[in-house]
Design a protein around this motif. Structure first.
Motif, PDB file in Angstrom:
ATOM      1  N   VAL A  76       0.775  -0.997   0.054  1.00  0.00           N
ATOM      2  CA  VAL A  76      -0.113   0.180  -0.083  1.00  0.00           C
ATOM      3  C   VAL A  76       0.991   1.155   0.050  1.00  0.00           C
ATOM      4  O   VAL A  76       1.642   1.384   0.825  1.00  0.00           O
ATOM      5  CB  VAL A  76      -0.983  -0.083   1.211  1.00  0.00           C
ATOM      6  CG1 VAL A  76      -1.831   1.218   1.389  1.00  0.00           C
ATOM      7  CG2 VAL A  76      -2.009  -1.148   1.236  1.00  0.00           C
ATOM      8  N   ILE A  77       0.729   2.112  -1.184  1.00  0.00           N
ATOM      9  CA  ILE A  77       1.374   3.114  -1.257  1.00  0.00           C
ATOM     10  C   ILE A  77       0.511   4.414  -0.912  1.00  0.00           C
ATOM     11  O   ILE A  77      -0.359   4.714  -1.502  1.00  0.00           O
ATOM     12  CB  ILE A  77       2.100   3.487  -2.471  1.00  0.00           C
ATOM     13  CG1 ILE A  77       3.125   2.355  -2.629  1.00  0.00           C
ATOM     14  CG2 ILE A  77       2.989   4.912  -2.495  1.00  0.00           C
ATOM     15  CD1 ILE A  77       3.934   2.216  -3.922  1.00  0.00           C
ATOM     16  N   GLY A  78       0.967   5.172   0.417  1.00  0.00           N
ATOM     17  CA  GLY A  78      -0.415   6.164   0.557  1.00  0.00           C
ATOM     18  C   GLY A  78      -0.176   7.505  -0.006  1.00  0.00           C
ATOM     19  O   GLY A  78       0.969   7.717  -0.689  1.00  0.00           O
ATOM     20  N   ALA A  79      -0.825   8.481   0.396  1.00  0.00           N
ATOM     21  CA  ALA A  79      -0.649   9.872  -0.516  1.00  0.00           C
ATOM     22  C   ALA A  79      -0.637  10.765   0.791  1.00  0.00           C
ATOM     23  O   ALA A  79      -0.828  10.558   2.058  1.00  0.00           O
ATOM     24  CB  ALA A  79      -2.143  10.125  -1.064  1.00  0.00           C
ATOM     25  N   TRP A  80       0.105  11.930   0.279  1.00  0.00           N
ATOM     26  CA  TRP A  80       0.158  12.941   1.452  1.00  0.00           C
ATOM     27  C   TRP A  80      -0.780  13.798   2.078  1.00  0.00           C
ATOM     28  O   TRP A  80      -0.724  14.490   3.238  1.00  0.00           O
ATOM     29  CB  TRP A  80       1.550  13.708   1.135  1.00  0.00           C
ATOM     30  CG  TRP A  80       1.380  14.599  -0.353  1.00  0.00           C
ATOM     31  CD1 TRP A  80       1.602  14.374  -1.430  1.00  0.00           C
ATOM     32  CD2 TRP A  80       0.669  15.736  -0.521  1.00  0.00           C
ATOM     33  NE1 TRP A  80       1.188  15.406  -2.517  1.00  0.00           N
ATOM     34  CE2 TRP A  80       0.573  16.102  -1.838  1.00  0.00           C
ATOM     35  CE3 TRP A  80       0.023  16.578   0.376  1.00  0.00           C
ATOM     36  CZ2 TRP A  80       0.027  17.522  -2.224  1.00  0.00           C
ATOM     37  CZ3 TRP A  80      -0.678  17.815  -0.023  1.00  0.00           C
ATOM     38  CH2 TRP A  80      -0.845  18.222  -1.411  1.00  0.00           C
ATOM     39  N   ASN A  81      -1.901  14.181   1.274  1.00  0.00           N
ATOM     40  CA  ASN A  81      -2.840  15.072   1.556  1.00  0.00           C
ATOM     41  C   ASN A  81      -3.641  14.710   2.689  1.00  0.00           C
ATOM     42  O   ASN A  81      -4.085  15.465   3.492  1.00  0.00           O
ATOM     43  CB  ASN A  81      -3.567  15.336   0.197  1.00  0.00           C
ATOM     44  CG  ASN A  81      -4.438  14.071  -0.212  1.00  0.00           C
ATOM     45  OD1 ASN A  81      -3.595  13.164  -0.498  1.00  0.00           O
ATOM     46  ND2 ASN A  81      -5.529  14.432  -1.160  1.00  0.00           N
ATOM     47  N   PHE A  82      -4.120  13.341   2.780  1.00  0.00           N
ATOM     48  CA  PHE A  82      -4.804  13.039   3.954  1.00  0.00           C
ATOM     49  C   PHE A  82      -4.016  11.554   4.464  1.00  0.00           C
ATOM     50  O   PHE A  82      -4.434  10.427   4.177  1.00  0.00           O
ATOM     51  CB  PHE A  82      -6.276  12.460   3.427  1.00  0.00           C
ATOM     52  CG  PHE A  82      -7.258  13.531   3.434  1.00  0.00           C
ATOM     53  CD1 PHE A  82      -7.777  14.507   4.159  1.00  0.00           C
ATOM     54  CD2 PHE A  82      -7.271  14.022   2.069  1.00  0.00           C
ATOM     55  CE1 PHE A  82      -8.510  15.448   3.967  1.00  0.00           C
ATOM     56  CE2 PHE A  82      -7.906  15.163   1.642  1.00  0.00           C
ATOM     57  CZ  PHE A  82      -8.655  15.794   2.698  1.00  0.00           C
ATOM     58  N   PRO A  83      -2.895  11.757   5.058  1.00  0.00           N
ATOM     59  CA  PRO A  83      -1.879  10.596   5.307  1.00  0.00           C
ATOM     60  C   PRO A  83      -2.321   9.799   6.045  1.00  0.00           C
ATOM     61  O   PRO A  83      -1.819   8.557   5.977  1.00  0.00           O
ATOM     62  CB  PRO A  83      -0.664  11.624   5.916  1.00  0.00           C
ATOM     63  CG  PRO A  83      -1.209  12.848   6.570  1.00  0.00           C
ATOM     64  CD  PRO A  83      -2.544  13.271   5.534  1.00  0.00           C
ATOM     65  N   TYR A  84      -3.248   9.953   7.156  1.00  0.00           N
ATOM     66  CA  TYR A  84      -3.744   8.738   7.728  1.00  0.00           C
ATOM     67  C   TYR A  84      -5.144   8.145   7.294  1.00  0.00           C
ATOM     68  O   TYR A  84      -4.849   6.925   6.884  1.00  0.00           O
ATOM     69  CB  TYR A  84      -4.469   9.204   8.946  1.00  0.00           C
ATOM     70  CG  TYR A  84      -3.364  10.100  10.004  1.00  0.00           C
ATOM     71  CD1 TYR A  84      -2.117   9.561  10.131  1.00  0.00           C
ATOM     72  CD2 TYR A  84      -3.809  11.128  10.760  1.00  0.00           C
ATOM     73  CE1 TYR A  84      -1.179  10.240  10.921  1.00  0.00           C
ATOM     74  CE2 TYR A  84      -2.733  11.833  11.518  1.00  0.00           C
ATOM     75  CZ  TYR A  84      -1.380  11.291  11.544  1.00  0.00           C
ATOM     76  OH  TYR A  84      -0.700  11.781  12.304  1.00  0.00           O
ATOM     77  N   ASN A  85      -6.021   8.873   6.629  1.00  0.00           N
ATOM     78  CA  ASN A  85      -6.839   8.215   5.824  1.00  0.00           C
ATOM     79  C   ASN A  85      -6.779   7.274   4.625  1.00  0.00           C
ATOM     80  O   ASN A  85      -7.008   6.267   4.358  1.00  0.00           O
ATOM     81  CB  ASN A  85      -7.980   9.452   5.269  1.00  0.00           C
ATOM     82  CG  ASN A  85      -9.326   8.833   5.072  1.00  0.00           C
ATOM     83  OD1 ASN A  85      -9.722   7.775   4.736  1.00  0.00           O
ATOM     84  ND2 ASN A  85     -10.470   9.691   4.827  1.00  0.00           N
ATOM     85  N   LEU A  86      -5.954   8.143   3.910  1.00  0.00           N
ATOM     86  CA  LEU A  86      -5.360   7.505   2.489  1.00  0.00           C
ATOM     87  C   LEU A  86      -4.578   6.339   2.719  1.00  0.00           C
ATOM     88  O   LEU A  86      -4.063   5.696   1.588  1.00  0.00           O
ATOM     89  CB  LEU A  86      -5.134   8.425   1.429  1.00  0.00           C
ATOM     90  CG  LEU A  86      -6.448   9.661   1.126  1.00  0.00           C
ATOM     91  CD1 LEU A  86      -6.032  10.524   0.164  1.00  0.00           C
ATOM     92  CD2 LEU A  86      -7.757   8.661   0.613  1.00  0.00           C
ATOM     93  N   SER A  87      -3.853   6.410   3.673  1.00  0.00           N
ATOM     94  CA  SER A  87      -2.441   5.343   4.052  1.00  0.00           C
ATOM     95  C   SER A  87      -3.327   4.028   4.541  1.00  0.00           C
ATOM     96  O   SER A  87      -3.069   3.092   4.228  1.00  0.00           O
ATOM     97  CB  SER A  87      -1.491   5.742   4.806  1.00  0.00           C
ATOM     98  OG  SER A  87      -0.769   6.821   3.909  1.00  0.00           O
ATOM     99  N   LEU A  88      -4.200   4.308   5.763  1.00  0.00           N
ATOM    100  CA  LEU A  88      -4.580   3.283   6.583  1.00  0.00           C
ATOM    101  C   LEU A  88      -5.874   2.737   6.221  1.00  0.00           C
ATOM    102  O   LEU A  88      -6.081   1.550   6.626  1.00  0.00           O
ATOM    103  CB  LEU A  88      -4.643   3.799   7.966  1.00  0.00           C
ATOM    104  CG  LEU A  88      -3.215   4.420   8.561  1.00  0.00           C
ATOM    105  CD1 LEU A  88      -3.280   4.815  10.185  1.00  0.00           C
ATOM    106  CD2 LEU A  88      -2.055   3.253   8.392  1.00  0.00           C
ATOM    107  N   THR A  89      -6.911   3.321   5.596  1.00  0.00           N
ATOM    108  CA  THR A  89      -7.974   2.663   5.213  1.00  0.00           C
ATOM    109  C   THR A  89      -7.844   1.551   4.226  1.00  0.00           C
ATOM    110  O   THR A  89      -8.205   0.659   4.250  1.00  0.00           O
ATOM    111  CB  THR A  89      -8.884   3.863   4.611  1.00  0.00           C
ATOM    112  OG1 THR A  89      -9.205   4.747   5.551  1.00  0.00           O
ATOM    113  CG2 THR A  89     -10.041   3.175   3.981  1.00  0.00           C
TER     114      THR A  89
END
Length: 464
Positions: free
Chosen positions: A120-133
């Motif tokens: 999973v490669i997350g994004a910076w703009n919503f770092p928790y939501n878009l990484s951990l969901t």
């Protein structure tokens, strides 16, 4: 240490981490639903126990307030965790489907099978939501998972790595921090699933890396999301919803309306109301309803899109604080620089149209967006919007809020991405939905066996 030596070390560390996860998956410990639920409950407890650290980290990265973080990051994440914990037993059961007469006596069903080891490669703009969901989805499916958060918000990356790496077996769930060398090393490995959130440009790189291994890929990308205000749109409430959707997170939101197509007859009223709504909210980092631009590079890019001659409201910026005041630009044409790329900042572009055909033609000339929005009461206008305008997800008479309903899948189309997740769709995203036909031994029709005749073919056609 030379760059080559450093990169070699990173490659070796990443290879070892992936191998460790493959070995863990082969133990079959992740397969039972009870194990998955146990890990999801543990994950939820850890996040709640470290909430204060999560708030502090994201504030340090770009000035996001506690309430703003709750609204856009943690509440949605906890909702996804709650849904997973409450419904996983049902979602993971084989799904019965009808069996045609030709395959009787028997039954048919679909089994959700873990894919294996996921990146999973997350994004910076919503770092928790878009990484951990997405991680929640991978855990639901029974995979092992490596998370690579964006390095741009360094504090949020650090706190996620601390929470996960200090509390989970690295063979099951692990965070790899770093920048381009670490991401490159990760993409050099063979995965069973890659989930990426980011730009279309980087999405192409991820897809190319996955192609040699035919790896299952989900790409959640961006695009220029249109909002269309038809002639009959109620101006006050439409603009109220539109302005909130545009300036949340300072416009650094992949679902934000990027440009607004406004019918000529209501344009002046819409512009005036935009200013009213912006001033009423008094957007600022200090008030907790605004954030800084993530870094100077993105600050310079967004400021460079603002044509001073077309500013209707705002336009001020402070590079030292990385703050761009909410800005409305008007008299925009499709050829202007601001229409050539996703703005991804607190600037909203207003274009004028006279006919719905004209507005729809403008939208269709641009790559398929992640989201599309229409404001209108008219039934025919709404039907045409749904039938003629492609978009990943959308809303009629609102914007962005479709993301808050976990019963709706979230994902892009074309240049804005592929695949979907959220709620039960996250389980499907990280699983192989394996179709199975199970036959009984009660009796056997001879129709499919050789010795065919026209009569047999006619009967097979009817039973099929």
């Amino acid at each position: 240490m030379s760059n080559q030596t450093q990169n070699t070390r990173i490659e070796e560390q990443i290879r070892d981490a992936v191998q460790r996860q493959r070995e863990y998956f082969r133990t079959k410990v992740t397969l039972p639903v009870e194990f998955r639920l146990e890990q999801l409950r543990k994950f939820e407890r850890l996040l709640r126990a470290h909430e204060d650290e999560l708030y502090e980290a994201i504030f340090n990265d770009f000035g996001k307030s506690r309430h703003h973080t709750q609204l856009t990051e943690l509440f949605p994440l906890f909702e996804e965790l709650g849904l997973a914990i409450d419904h996983l037993k049902d979602w993971a059961k084989p799904r019965k489907v009808a069996t045609n007469l030709l395959n009787q006596p028997g039954k048919s069903y679909i089994v959700a099978e873990p894919l294996g080891t996921a990146l999973v490669i997350g994004a910076w703009n919503f770092p928790y939501n878009l990484s951990l969901t997405p991680v929640v989805g991978s855990m639901m499916a029974g995979n092992t998972t490596i998370l690579k958060p964006s390095e741009l918000p360094a504090e949020t990356s650090r706190v996620m790595a601390k929470i996960i790496n200090e509390n989970f077996d690295p063979g099951y769930l692990h965070v790899v921090e770093g920048a381009v060398p670490e991401t490159t090393a990760l993409l050099n490995q063979r995965w069973d699933k890659i989930f990426f959130t980011g730009s279309p440009q980087v999405g192409k790189i991820v897809n190319e890396a996955a192609a040699p291994h035919l790896t299952n890929v989900t790409l959640e990308l961006g695009g220029k999301n249109p909002a269309i205000l038809a002639e009959d749109a109620p101006v006050d409430v439409s603009v109220k919803r539109l302005i909130w959707a545009k300036f949340i997170n300072s416009g650094q939101l992949c679902l934000a309306p990027d440009y607004v197509l406004v019918h000529k007859s209501i344009k002046e009223r819409v512009l005036e109301r935009m200013v009213y709504e912006i001033e009423k909210h008094d957007y600022s980092v200090e008030r907790g309803n605004f954030t800084r631009i993530i870094n100077e590079r993105n600050f310079d890019r967004v400021v460079g899109l603002i044509d001073a001659d077309k500013v209707y409201y705002g336009g001020e910026s402070n590079r030292e604080d990385r703050v761009i005041r909410p800005t409305v630009v008007h008299n925009i044409s499709v050829d202007d620089p601001i229409m050539q790329e996703e703005i991804f900042g607190p600037v909203i572009a207003v274009l004028e149209f006279e006919t719905l055909d004209e507005a729809f033609d403008i939208v269709r000339k641009i790559e398929k967006p992640l989201a599309g929005y229409l404001f209108s009461h008219d039934r025919e206008t709404k039907q045409r919007f749904l039938a003629e305008i492609p978009f990943g997800s959308g809303a009629i008479n609102d914007a962005v809020m479709q993301i808050t309903n976990s019963n709706l899948p979230f994902g892009g189309v074309g240049n804005s991405g592929m695949g979907r997740y959220h709620g039960e769709y996250s389980l499907e995203c990280f699983s192989h939905m394996k179709p199975v036909l199970e036959k009984y031994f009660d009796f056997e029709l001879d129709l499919k066996y050789y010795g065919h005749s026209d009569r047999q073919m006619n009967l097979i056609r009817k039973l099929g």
